[in-house]
Design an enzyme around this catalytic site. Structure first.
Site, short mmCIF file in Angstrom:
data_model
loop_
_atom_site.label_atom_id
_atom_site.label_comp_id
_atom_site.label_asym_id
_atom_site.label_seq_id
_atom_site.Cartn_x
_atom_site.Cartn_y
_atom_site.Cartn_z
N PHE A 14 0.67 -1.24 -0.07
CA PHE A 14 -0.08 0.12 0.02
C PHE A 14 0.72 1.30 0.04
O PHE A 14 0.33 2.33 0.00
CB PHE A 14 -0.95 -0.08 1.01
CG PHE A 14 -1.92 -1.12 1.13
CD1 PHE A 14 -3.09 -1.08 0.12
CD2 PHE A 14 -2.02 -2.04 1.71
CE1 PHE A 14 -3.97 -1.85 0.31
CE2 PHE A 14 -3.01 -3.29 1.88
CZ PHE A 14 -3.77 -3.03 0.86
N HIS A 16 3.08 2.31 -2.27
CA HIS A 16 3.92 2.53 -3.69
C HIS A 16 2.99 3.60 -4.39
O HIS A 16 1.83 3.69 -4.35
CB HIS A 16 3.75 1.26 -4.40
CG HIS A 16 4.59 0.17 -3.92
ND1 HIS A 16 5.95 0.25 -4.06
CD2 HIS A 16 4.41 -0.96 -3.52
CE1 HIS A 16 6.50 -0.92 -3.35
NE2 HIS A 16 5.38 -1.62 -3.06
N ALA A 17 3.71 4.63 -4.62
CA ALA A 17 2.99 6.03 -5.20
C ALA A 17 2.33 5.48 -6.52
O ALA A 17 2.82 4.77 -7.16
CB ALA A 17 4.07 7.05 -5.33
N GLY A 18 1.15 6.18 -6.59
CA GLY A 18 0.35 5.95 -7.89
C GLY A 18 -0.35 7.26 -8.25
O GLY A 18 0.34 8.31 -7.77
N GLY A 22 -6.31 5.63 -3.40
CA GLY A 22 -7.41 4.62 -3.47
C GLY A 22 -7.55 3.80 -2.52
O GLY A 22 -7.52 4.26 -1.36
N CYS A 25 -11.20 1.91 1.29
CA CYS A 25 -11.83 2.60 2.51
C CYS A 25 -11.49 4.18 2.20
O CYS A 25 -12.38 5.03 2.54
CB CYS A 25 -11.20 2.08 3.75
SG CYS A 25 -11.78 0.82 4.16
N LYS A 28 -13.92 6.59 0.21
CA LYS A 28 -15.29 6.86 0.56
C LYS A 28 -15.20 7.60 2.06
O LYS A 28 -16.10 8.38 2.40
CB LYS A 28 -16.11 5.50 0.63
CG LYS A 28 -15.61 4.56 1.67
CD LYS A 28 -16.63 3.20 1.58
CE LYS A 28 -15.93 1.77 2.34
NZ LYS A 28 -15.59 1.78 3.40
#
Length: 77
Positions: A14, A16-18, A22, A25, A28
């Site tokens: 979770f 790693h830059a994108g 997203g 959870c 929202k």
């Protein structure tokens, strides 16, 4: 980041830059926080801006993917 990734509740996958944030959870939850603040007359401009920019980044990435596929993703898998 390496230390945080050692926590099994988070994990390194979770971190790693994108193109935007997203997950199942955070998006929202961010929108819910914005709604609660607005309902209570306390807008959170920073959070609202972050959510708007995140949406723009995802759309920009989608446009790049479409461009790489010749301008359309219709019927592509």
């Amino acid at each position: 980041a390496r230390g945080i990734g050692l926590d099994n509740r988070i994990g390194s996958k979770f971190l790693h830059a994108g193109p935007g944030y997203g997950g199942s959870c955070f998006p929202k939850d961010t929108l819910a926080l914005i709604k609660i603040a607005q309902d209570n007359g306390t807008p959170l401009r920073i959070v609202e801006t972050v959510a708007a920019v995140n949406d723009q980044r995802k759309r920009a990435m989608a446009r790049k993917v479409a461009a790489a596929l010749g301008g359309s993703v219709r019927d592509k898998t």
